[in-house]
Scaffold this motif. Structure first.
Motif, PDB file in Angstrom:
ATOM      1  N   PRO B 154       0.821  -1.222   0.000  1.00 24.09           N
ATOM      2  CA  PRO B 154       0.000   0.000   0.000  1.00 24.09           C
ATOM      3  C   PRO B 154       0.850   1.265   0.000  1.00 24.09           C
ATOM      4  CG  PRO B 154      -0.602  -1.431   1.840  1.00 24.09           C
ATOM      5  CD  PRO B 154       0.594  -2.028   1.208  1.00 24.09           C
ATOM      6  N   GLU B 155       1.974   1.205   0.681  1.00 21.48           N
ATOM      7  CA  GLU B 155       2.817   2.404   0.765  1.00 21.48           C
ATOM      8  C   GLU B 155       3.482   2.701  -0.570  1.00 21.48           C
ATOM      9  OE1 GLU B 155       5.291   2.538   4.296  1.00 21.48           O
ATOM     10  OE2 GLU B 155       3.992   0.976   5.075  1.00 21.48           O
ATOM     11  N   VAL B 156       3.950   1.649  -1.223  1.00 22.83           N
ATOM     12  CA  VAL B 156       4.601   1.832  -2.525  1.00 22.83           C
ATOM     13  C   VAL B 156       3.581   2.335  -3.538  1.00 22.83           C
ATOM     14  CG1 VAL B 156       5.737   0.618  -4.421  1.00 22.83           C
ATOM     15  CG2 VAL B 156       6.398   0.129  -2.087  1.00 22.83           C
ATOM     16  N   GLY B 157       2.402   1.670  -3.566  1.00 14.37           N
ATOM     17  CA  GLY B 157       1.363   2.068  -4.517  1.00 14.37           C
ATOM     18  C   GLY B 157       0.950   3.512  -4.316  1.00 14.37           C
ATOM     19  N   ALA B 158       0.746   3.890  -3.047  1.00 16.43           N
ATOM     20  CA  ALA B 158       0.316   5.266  -2.752  1.00 16.43           C
ATOM     21  C   ALA B 158       1.412   6.262  -3.118  1.00 16.43           C
ATOM     22  CB  ALA B 158      -0.037   5.384  -1.278  1.00 16.43           C
ATOM     23  N   ALA B 159       2.671   5.871  -2.909  1.00 15.71           N
ATOM     24  CA  ALA B 159       3.783   6.770  -3.245  1.00 15.71           C
ATOM     25  C   ALA B 159       3.875   6.961  -4.757  1.00 15.71           C
ATOM     26  CB  ALA B 159       5.093   6.205  -2.706  1.00 15.71           C
ATOM     27  N   LEU B 160       3.631   5.891  -5.516  1.00 16.51           N
ATOM     28  CA  LEU B 160       3.657   6.005  -6.982  1.00 16.51           C
ATOM     29  C   LEU B 160       2.504   6.875  -7.457  1.00 16.51           C
ATOM     30  CD1 LEU B 160       4.515   2.346  -8.125  1.00 16.51           C
ATOM     31  CD2 LEU B 160       6.029   4.313  -8.076  1.00 16.51           C
ATOM     32  N   GLU B 161       1.342   6.675  -6.815  1.00 17.04           N
ATOM     33  CA  GLU B 161       0.142   7.437  -7.181  1.00 17.04           C
ATOM     34  C   GLU B 161       0.369   8.935  -6.957  1.00 17.04           C
ATOM     35  OE1 GLU B 161      -4.045   5.341  -6.625  1.00 17.04           O
ATOM     36  OE2 GLU B 161      -3.502   6.579  -4.915  1.00 17.04           O
ATOM     37  N   ARG B 162       1.082   9.247  -5.863  1.00 16.49           N
ATOM     38  CA  ARG B 162       1.323  10.655  -5.535  1.00 16.49           C
ATOM     39  C   ARG B 162       2.565  11.204  -6.230  1.00 16.49           C
ATOM     40  NH1 ARG B 162      -1.253   8.529  -1.172  1.00 16.49           N
ATOM     41  NH2 ARG B 162      -2.493   9.952   0.112  1.00 16.49           N
ATOM     42  N   GLY B 163       3.241  10.358  -6.981  1.00 16.66           N
ATOM     43  CA  GLY B 163       4.450  10.807  -7.689  1.00 16.66           C
ATOM     44  C   GLY B 163       5.635  11.043  -6.765  1.00 16.66           C
ATOM     45  N   LEU B 164       5.619  10.380  -5.576  1.00 13.13           N
ATOM     46  CA  LEU B 164       6.731  10.563  -4.638  1.00 13.13           C
ATOM     47  C   LEU B 164       7.949   9.755  -5.049  1.00 13.13           C
ATOM     48  CD1 LEU B 164       4.786  10.326  -1.263  1.00 13.13           C
ATOM     49  CD2 LEU B 164       5.662  12.379  -2.336  1.00 13.13           C
ATOM     50  N   ARG B 165       7.714   8.742  -5.855  1.00 15.59           N
ATOM     51  CA  ARG B 165       8.810   7.880  -6.293  1.00 15.59           C
ATOM     52  C   ARG B 165       8.663   7.594  -7.781  1.00 15.59           C
ATOM     53  NH1 ARG B 165      11.512   8.780  -2.540  1.00 15.59           N
ATOM     54  NH2 ARG B 165      12.610   7.384  -1.136  1.00 15.59           N
TER      55      ARG B 165
END
Lengths: 171, 424
Positions: B154-165
């Motif tokens: 969930p953390e990776v997916g959310a980070a990708l969604e927000r463009g953090l990574r």
């Protein structure tokens, strides 16, 4: 100096307000505080800055007493009967250590319970005058023992920390 | 909430690139030394390899088991500590790969034993030990990695969604088929529930087999049905000790979520397992002492009373049981990062020595304990591998976990109670 018999009780809706009131009263030099809470919480202990509980001394004494009793019991009974078992020496420490350990825990536990009851003055025959049934439900209480001349400044401090109500007890 | 996500993803990793390079270099050096050692003296090289394989693999697995227990009991006291434990899963695939070079070693160890005690039979055939060990370790590694995967997804997916990574291959694999934050978090919670239970079921079984096959069976005659329990308890204790070292180091650097209370709680847990470990040692010892059967007592006598192993065994016991017990009686000691770090290192060093005296006396015929360049080199190699795999994990994943149902620890704990009291 004799402990004042009178005091004020502040009632609080939130834990944060209670902690704030304790902090302000400490800053103003009032140290004789007692919190009444529906649930135990470490933040209250920390805010009240109480010295470490003396119950641990009871535990230590109980443990040492238990260990000594275990050693004396096992060694003395073995020497008294003097029955060689399985070719082992009469005084064989390895199996005795099990009894020593069990008695250490038993005595330590019992003295902890006793020390806790003694220090908490339980069972409580007289309920403290500051007690309100709501302090067992959904409110926090703070009992400040102080002289009558301090009532006004303490009331102001409690109200500034968002006390819901302040009333006098023990006069 | 978004700024909290960002805050978590922008924390600097615990190991900088220089340290990572040093770890990679150390592991390369260790591999080279192992190669030279195998050519020079294979018996000595493989026994120290086995000691380190058991030690570092146990450390990583013990920490992941801690994370699984933390999830199963729905603990809330140290969320950052749980993530630091999950990070140790990065060494598990490495450890699994490091099992394969043991094949020639098993042949070397058990070929001799079958000559001494032919009654052992096919169960201790080195090929059979290798196959069942590989299968068990493989299953344990997969279950542990899947558990950590559900924690990270969930953390990776959310980070990708927000463009953090940026969408790199690792993140792409982890967030494959992403179905939106809310749904994914629920799915991950369910996945973690099942897999945490899986880790906790697989761990005692796998580690019992490992203890029987890779330690107990090295002695041609000794057997103890309790040894499996002893080994998985001691590996869990080792995981806690390793975790204490990492937590204390990061607490000194001011990592959020690790206050004196979390340190103290971790100290209490270590203290509890000091007693648990001592109980396991004693349970073994007392039964062997009572029975007084030569095939059982020789294992203990050799290690506790005979030269050259006795000083090593007693030092291990002092480091693993005595020192942490005495020091962790004090509450202040448990809140002090320097003391926590020292005790964590002491327990780890003691348990390394314990693995050493469990394995080596069964195999080494010499009068002097083999502790020289081979042992130091191979151990350094494993340390390097454990270091870079751990560093790799935290270069890619946040140090602080966050899911809506699992909030970060609140230092005052005030709001949680406020909510409870106002809703009462």
């Amino acid at each position: 100096m004799a402990r004042p018999s009178a005091g004020l009780v502040g009632s609080f809706r939130h834990l944060d307000s209670l902690l704030e009131a304790i902090s302000r009263l400490h800053q103003a030099g009032y140290r004789d505080l007692q919190a009444l809470s529906p649930v135990p919480h470490h933040a209250i202990d920390e805010a009240l800055k109480k010295p470490p509980s003396p119950v641990r001394v009871f535990t230590l004494i109980g443990c040492l007493l238990g260990a000594a009793t275990g050693l004396v019991l096992t060694i003395a009974t073995s020497l008294h009967v003097s029955l060689i078992t399985g070719g082992k020496p009469i005084v064989s420490i390895p199996p005795f250590l099990i009894i020593v350990f069990e008695l250490t825990i038993l005595f330590g536990g019992l003295l902890t319970l006793g020390g806790m009851l003694l220090n908490a003055r339980l069972p409580l025959v007289h309920i403290v005058p500051a007690y309100d049934p709501r302090f067992s439900e959904d409110r926090f209480g703070l009992w400040i023992r102080c002289e009558v001349r301090d009532f006004d400044p303490v009331t102001r401090l409690l109200e500034s920390a968002d006390a819901e109500a302040v009333h006098r007890v023990g006069e | 909430m978004p700024e909290r996500w960002e805050e978590r993803w922008t924390l600097p990793p615990p190991m900088d690139r220089g340290l990572m390079r040093a770890c990679i270099g150390l592991s390369g050096l260790g591999a080279a030394i192992l190669l030279i050692a195998v050519l020079h003296d294979p018996a000595r090289a493989w026994q120290i390899y086995l000691v380190n394989f058991l030690f570092w693999g146990g450390l990583a697995q013990g920490a992941v088991v801690f994370a699984a227990i933390y999830h199963v009991v729905e603990a809330r006291w140290g969320l950052t500590i749980r993530r630091l434990a999950e990070g140790m899963a990065a060494f598990l695939p490495v450890s699994f790969l490091l099992f394969f070079p043991l094949y020639p070693a098993l042949d070397l160890f058990f070929g001799r034993i079958q000559d001494v005690n032919p009654l052992r039979g096919a169960w201790f055939d080195p090929r059979f030990i290798f196959v069942r060990g590989g299968l068990g370790l493989g299953a344990m590694t997969v279950v542990s990695l899947l558990f950590v995967y559900y924690s990270l997804r969930p953390e990776v997916g959310a980070a990708l969604e927000r463009g953090l990574r940026p969408r790199r291959w690792l993140y792409g694999v982890l967030a494959q088929g992403w179905q939106g934050e809310r749904l994914e978090i629920q799915r991950s919670e369910r996945g973690m529930d099942v897999l945490a239970a899986g880790v906790l079921l697989a761990y005692p079984i796998t580690y019992t087999f490992m203890a029987f096959d890779l330690i107990m069976a090295l002695d041609p005659f000794w057997y103890s049905s309790l040894f499996g329990v002893y080994f998985f308890v001691s590996s869990f204790y080792l995981g806690l000790a390793g975790l204490t070292v990492v937590v204390a180091l990061l607490a000194r650097r001011g990592l959020p979520g690790i206050a004196s209370r979390q340190l103290s709680d971790l100290g209490k847990l270590v203290f509890g397992f000091t007693l648990m470990y001592a109980a396991m040692v004693w349970s073994q010892y007392i039964v062997i002492w009572y029975g007084n059967l030569p095939e059982e007592t020789h294992f203990v006598v050799l290690r506790l009373w005979e030269h050259p192993w006795a000083p090593l065994s007693w030092s291990a016991l002092a480091a693993v049981v005595l020192a942490p017990f005495v020091v962790f009686l004090s509450r202040r000691a448990k809140e002090n990062t320097t003391i926590m770090l020292s005790i964590g290192l002491l327990i780890s060093a003691g348990l390394w020595l314990e693995r050493y005296v469990l394995v080596v006396p069964s195999l080494w015929p010499g009068d002097i304990a083999p502790l020289g360049w081979m042992e130091i080199g191979v151990t350094a190699g494993f340390l390097g591998a454990a270091g870079w795999s751990y560093g790799f994990f935290f270069q890619h994943f946040p140090l602080l976990p966050l899911t809506p149902s699992v909030q970060a620890p609140n230092p005052a704990g005030a709001h949680a109670l406020e909510k409870t009291s106002s809703s009462a």
